[in-house]
Motif scaffolding. Structure first.
Motif, PDB file in Angstrom:
ATOM      1  N   THR A  26      45.851  41.408  50.187  1.00  0.00           N
ATOM      2  CA  THR A  26      44.470  41.694  50.528  1.00  0.00           C
ATOM      3  C   THR A  26      43.545  40.763  49.749  1.00  0.00           C
ATOM      4  OG1 THR A  26      44.950  44.032  50.954  1.00  0.00           O
ATOM      5  CG2 THR A  26      42.654  43.450  50.512  1.00  0.00           C
ATOM      6  N   ASP A  29      39.705  40.437  48.452  1.00  0.00           N
ATOM      7  CA  ASP A  29      38.398  41.058  48.251  1.00  0.00           C
ATOM      8  C   ASP A  29      37.377  39.930  48.278  1.00  0.00           C
ATOM      9  OD1 ASP A  29      36.071  42.227  47.406  1.00  0.00           O
ATOM     10  OD2 ASP A  29      36.899  43.086  45.569  1.00  0.00           O
ATOM     11  N   LYS A  79      30.686  40.509  56.224  1.00  0.00           N
ATOM     12  CA  LYS A  79      31.476  41.222  55.232  1.00  0.00           C
ATOM     13  C   LYS A  79      31.352  42.727  55.446  1.00  0.00           C
ATOM     14  CE  LYS A  79      31.376  37.853  51.479  1.00  0.00           C
ATOM     15  NZ  LYS A  79      30.984  37.564  50.087  1.00  0.00           N
ATOM     16  N   SER A  99      31.244  45.384  53.588  1.00  0.00           N
ATOM     17  CA  SER A  99      31.017  45.629  52.160  1.00  0.00           C
ATOM     18  C   SER A  99      29.679  46.317  51.974  1.00  0.00           C
ATOM     19  CB  SER A  99      31.009  44.296  51.395  1.00  0.00           C
ATOM     20  OG  SER A  99      29.930  43.470  51.828  1.00  0.00           O
ATOM     21  N   PHE A 110      36.830  42.176  54.457  1.00  0.00           N
ATOM     22  CA  PHE A 110      36.597  43.235  53.478  1.00  0.00           C
ATOM     23  C   PHE A 110      36.018  42.670  52.187  1.00  0.00           C
ATOM     24  CE2 PHE A 110      38.307  45.149  49.573  1.00  0.00           C
ATOM     25  CZ  PHE A 110      37.645  46.364  49.607  1.00  0.00           C
ATOM     26  N   SER A 157      34.577  44.518  48.315  1.00  0.00           N
ATOM     27  CA  SER A 157      34.402  45.770  47.570  1.00  0.00           C
ATOM     28  C   SER A 157      32.978  45.973  47.077  1.00  0.00           C
ATOM     29  CB  SER A 157      35.347  45.794  46.358  1.00  0.00           C
ATOM     30  OG  SER A 157      34.937  44.821  45.397  1.00  0.00           O
ATOM     31  N   LEU A 196      38.204  50.668  48.921  1.00  0.00           N
ATOM     32  CA  LEU A 196      39.275  50.046  49.700  1.00  0.00           C
ATOM     33  C   LEU A 196      39.880  51.041  50.682  1.00  0.00           C
ATOM     34  CD1 LEU A 196      41.054  47.566  50.211  1.00  0.00           C
ATOM     35  CD2 LEU A 196      42.483  48.281  48.279  1.00  0.00           C
ATOM     36  N   ALA A 220      37.462  51.623  53.641  1.00  0.00           N
ATOM     37  CA  ALA A 220      37.513  50.509  54.590  1.00  0.00           C
ATOM     38  C   ALA A 220      38.778  50.574  55.435  1.00  0.00           C
ATOM     39  CB  ALA A 220      37.441  49.186  53.838  1.00  0.00           C
ATOM     40  N   SER A 221      39.881  50.968  54.828  1.00  0.00           N
ATOM     41  CA  SER A 221      41.135  51.084  55.567  1.00  0.00           C
ATOM     42  C   SER A 221      41.043  52.178  56.629  1.00  0.00           C
ATOM     43  CB  SER A 221      42.278  51.381  54.591  1.00  0.00           C
ATOM     44  OG  SER A 221      43.507  51.498  55.271  1.00  0.00           O
ATOM     45  N   THR A 248      39.039  51.295  59.754  1.00  0.00           N
ATOM     46  CA  THR A 248      39.639  50.280  60.629  1.00  0.00           C
ATOM     47  C   THR A 248      41.036  50.685  61.093  1.00  0.00           C
ATOM     48  OG1 THR A 248      40.452  49.091  58.667  1.00  0.00           O
ATOM     49  CG2 THR A 248      38.334  48.395  59.570  1.00  0.00           C
ATOM     50  N   PHE A 261      41.332  42.193  56.282  1.00  0.00           N
ATOM     51  CA  PHE A 261      41.716  42.368  54.886  1.00  0.00           C
ATOM     52  C   PHE A 261      42.371  41.138  54.258  1.00  0.00           C
ATOM     53  CE2 PHE A 261      41.307  46.713  56.438  1.00  0.00           C
ATOM     54  CZ  PHE A 261      40.564  47.291  55.419  1.00  0.00           C
TER      55      PHE A 261
END
Length: 281
Positions: free
Chosen positions: A2, A4, A197, A199, A234, A236, A251, A254-255, A258, A270
């Motif tokens: 992943t 960031d 992003k 974020s 993605f 943070s 995290l 976001a997972s 999606t 990611f």
């Protein structure tokens, strides 16, 4: 693996950050240094990060470039130059000639703090954006919804320059409003040289509320529909995210937001999109 695509580090003994003042910002008013980053990443799938500027100070970017050479996880830097200056091109040249200048992949300015909603399309700023394009870097858009019309005009002027929209342009999550933000996001996303992003959304919600992926879903769905998963990455926004949620929690949110996508689409968000945009190994 992943990536960031958006985090920060700072040492308040070196320079203060005015934007940290105000109620509720106490969790941020301390140093965040590489050991803190290592602790935040521990136990996550994140193996590469992009360190992003936090101050309109020409000395911060060289410091960040040194960190990128000495901290294993930091793969790229998004720094700051004065886009309004007559020597923007020379500023960028000096940064790229820095011993660690190969880590510089983009430039950002805190446009959100500019009182002029058309700041991005001022003639001096447009000249500065031309220098960013010529330097082969990306430009990151840190804007609020009312500044999106100017951002759209700026993007239209530079079809060969890659723009990265930070924090989905900070929609009004806490009040539940979608428009005019959603329509403007779709207009911006119609330009293929813009990437977004995923974020900063947890801190646009009510900080006192327990983070809830479902409250964010309608905003994420707009972004997914407008940009498509392969133009989203993605980020943070750590440690700013700590105002609302911890690193692992951001995290995980976001997972979950999606989880309806295919595996290749999730891999783009990611991992691969950020690697392509920032030229990461």
């Amino acid at each position: 693996m992943t990536v960031d695509s958006h985090h920060h580090l700072w040492d308040l003994d070196v320079r203060d950050r005015v934007w940290m003042s105000g109620p509720g910002k106490d969790p941020l008013r301390r140093d965040f240094l590489p050991p803190d980053l290592h602790a935040a990443l521990k136990g996550t799938s994140v193996d590469s990060t992009v360190l992003v500027q936090t101050a309109a100070d020409p000395d911060e970017t060289p410091e960040m470039l040194v960190l990128a050479e000495t901290v294993d996880q930091i793969a790229a830097v998004v720094g700051w130059v004065d886009l309004t200056a007559r020597d923007t091109r020379e500023q960028l040249g000096r940064l790229q000639a820095h011993p660690s200048g190969g880590r510089l992949r983009g430039v950002r300015h805190q446009v959100e703090d500019e009182p002029d909603p058309d700041w991005l399309i001022r003639s001096d700023v447009l000249a500065g954006l031309g220098s960013v394009e010529d330097a082969g870097l990306v430009y990151e858009l840190l804007v609020r919804p009312h500044q999106l019309p100017a951002a759209i005009k700026a993007v239209s002027r530079f079809p060969q320059l890659t723009f990265v929209l930070d924090h989905c342009a900070k929609p009004a999550v806490s009040t539940g409003e979608l428009e005019p933000w959603a329509g403007l996001i779709r207009s911006l996303a119609s330009y293929p040289n813009v990437v977004c992003k995923l974020s900063g959304l947890v801190t646009e919600d009510d900080w006192a509320s327990q983070p809830d992926a479902e409250r964010l879903r309608r905003y994420v769905d707009v972004v997914l529909d407008a940009f498509g998963p392969r133009r989203i990455m993605f980020g943070s926004d750590w440690p700013v995210c700590l105002l609302a949620a911890g690193y692992a929690e951001v995290l995980d949110i976001a997972s979950r937001l999606t989880d309806q996508l295919s595996e290749p689409e999730r891999r783009a968000i990611f991992d691969t999109t950020a690697r392509e945009v920032y030229g990461l190994r």
